[in-house]
Enzyme design. Sequence first.
Site, mmCIF file in Angstrom:
data_model
loop_
_atom_site.group_PDB
_atom_site.id
_atom_site.type_symbol
_atom_site.label_atom_id
_atom_site.label_comp_id
_atom_site.label_asym_id
_atom_site.label_seq_id
_atom_site.Cartn_x
_atom_site.Cartn_y
_atom_site.Cartn_z
ATOM 1 N N ILE A 134 0.342 13.824 8.970
ATOM 2 C CA ILE A 134 0.602 14.909 9.949
ATOM 3 C C ILE A 134 2.116 15.003 10.200
ATOM 4 C CG2 ILE A 134 0.188 15.735 12.303
ATOM 5 C CD1 ILE A 134 -2.404 14.097 12.342
ATOM 6 N N GLY A 160 0.549 9.263 9.749
ATOM 7 C CA GLY A 160 0.288 9.485 8.311
ATOM 8 C C GLY A 160 0.794 10.814 7.804
ATOM 9 N N THR A 204 0.833 -1.209 0.000
ATOM 10 C CA THR A 204 0.000 0.000 0.000
ATOM 11 C C THR A 204 0.870 1.262 0.000
ATOM 12 O OG1 THR A 204 -1.643 -1.187 1.284
ATOM 13 C CG2 THR A 204 -1.817 1.198 1.303
ATOM 14 N N LYS A 215 4.322 3.970 17.887
ATOM 15 C CA LYS A 215 4.318 5.398 17.528
ATOM 16 C C LYS A 215 4.482 6.271 18.769
ATOM 17 C CE LYS A 215 1.305 4.543 13.536
ATOM 18 N NZ LYS A 215 -0.102 4.378 13.152
ATOM 19 N N ASP A 273 0.673 -1.074 17.434
ATOM 20 C CA ASP A 273 1.090 -0.059 16.469
ATOM 21 C C ASP A 273 1.101 1.335 17.127
ATOM 22 O OD1 ASP A 273 1.371 0.788 13.462
ATOM 23 O OD2 ASP A 273 -0.255 2.024 14.249
ATOM 24 N N GLU A 285 -2.532 -2.721 9.464
ATOM 25 C CA GLU A 285 -1.228 -3.373 9.299
ATOM 26 C C GLU A 285 -1.412 -4.736 8.629
ATOM 27 O OE1 GLU A 285 1.850 -1.840 10.410
ATOM 28 O OE2 GLU A 285 0.281 -0.362 10.213
#
Length: 437
Positions: free
Chosen positions: A134, A132, A13, A203, A199, A188
Site C-alpha cells: 500500500i 507492504g 524474504t 509503523k 512492529d 519478523e
Amino acid sequence: MKEIRLGICGLGTVGGGVLDLIKRNADRLYDQVGAPVRVVKIGSRTKKPLFNDEKISFYQDVLLLAEDPDIDIVLELIGGVDIAKELVRKAIINGKHVVTANKALIASHGEELFSLAQKYSVSLRFEAAVAGSIPIVKILRESLSSNKISCVTGIINGTTNYILSEMAVSDRSFSDILSEAQELGFAEADPTFDIEGIDAGHKLVILASLAFGIPLSLDELSIEGISQISIADLKSASELGYGIKHLAVARLVDERLELSVHLALISATHLISRVDGAGNAILIQGDPSGETLLCGAGAGAGPTASSVVSDVIDLARNLIREQADQVKHLGFSTTAIKPRELLTQDEIVAPWYLRIEAEDNSKSIASITDILIKRDISKQTIVSKIIDASSNKIEIVIITDPSSTKALFDATEEISRLQSVSGAITKIRIEDLPSCT
Ligand code: HSE
C-alpha cells in the site's frame, strides 16, 4: 545511456523478493525509467546467493557495499537497527541514495538519517516500511498533502491480522498459525515484534509523523499485543456483530493526539472488519478529503518488494534527469515538525467489551453489575452462557457504554477480586470507526 546500478543488502524474504522482481520486470523498469536498472552488487552476512550471475558481485561484509563506487542506490533490506543504521549512514556519507524497508530504523533514527541525507544531497526512501504494497507514505506525503488530517487508523501488521482472522474461522492454536505466518514470510525475524505490537508501533510512529508533522518518537506510544485474545473472544464478538482486529490509531481528540496500538472490536459491517489474512487497511480522515480507505497486501516478499522497487524507480527517474527529490522525507519542512500534546490512555473514552468467567449463581452477575454501576459504567448488552455444566462455570459478556479507560480498569480490577470470578478478564475497546462509504 546511463544505467542505474543497485546494491542490495540482505537476501532474506524481502531481499529475495526484490531481486526476483527486478529481474522479472526488467523491461518494465527500463520503460518506466528510460534506462536500464541493474543489480550490480549484493551484500549478505549469512547467505551467498544461490544463483550464478557473473555480473553481480557479492560482499559478505555488507558495509563494504556502502562505499562501493559502482553503486548509485543502496537497498537496505537486512532489518534490525544497529548494522542497518551503520550501513545507511555510510551509504549516505558516500553520496548514495538509499531505499529501505526498515520500519524500526526509520521510527527510531529517521530524523538523524534524514538530516544526514539532506546534508549529503541524497534521498532516503522508505515506502516499504509501512503496510507492504500500500503506497501510504506517498499518499500521506504527497497525494493528501493539502488536507488537515484528523485520523489515521487501521491494520498495519499482516502477521497479527493473519493470526486473528485464522483463529476466527478455525480452531487452530495461536502458535500453529504463527508458525504458518513465519513460513509464509509475513512475520519478523523475532515474531514477538509482531504479536506484542512493536512492529505496528514502529509503523504508527511513521504514519503519525507523515500525517501530523510530529517528530518520529517511540516515547509515550501505547502498545498492546494480541496474546490475550482467545477463540472464545472471537466467537463472542462475532455473535454480537463485531470482528476483532489489531488496530493502530493516530487521531486528534480536541487537538491532542491519541497514539496507540490495541485490540479493538469493530462492527462486522465496517470494511476494515472484512480485511483478512495478511491484508492491511488504512483509513485516513482529512479535511476536506473526507474518508479514504486503502487496503492491500501488508506483508510478504512480493508486496514489500513492490514498494521497494517503486521507490527505486522514483529515485532512478531523478538520477536520469539529474534532479534531486522535490519532497521532504516526512513531507513537512524541517522547521514545521513539532511535537503535539498526547492524550493518555486513562483519558480515552470508549465503549468496552468485557468477558468474565464466573460461577453460575444468581449473585455473580448482580455483583459484577453493582461494581460497574458504582463507577458510572452503564451496560448496553449483557449475555451469559454456560461454559461447562460440570464445573458450574458461566461466561459473562458485557458491552458497556462509553467509559474512560481508568474507570473501566478500576472496575475490572475490583471485579477480578470477587470470589465468584475466576481467570483473567478480557477487556477490549470498541472502535466506532468513521464509515468510508
Ligand atoms: N512482520 C510484518 C508484518 C512484515 O507482519 O506486517 C511487514 O512489515
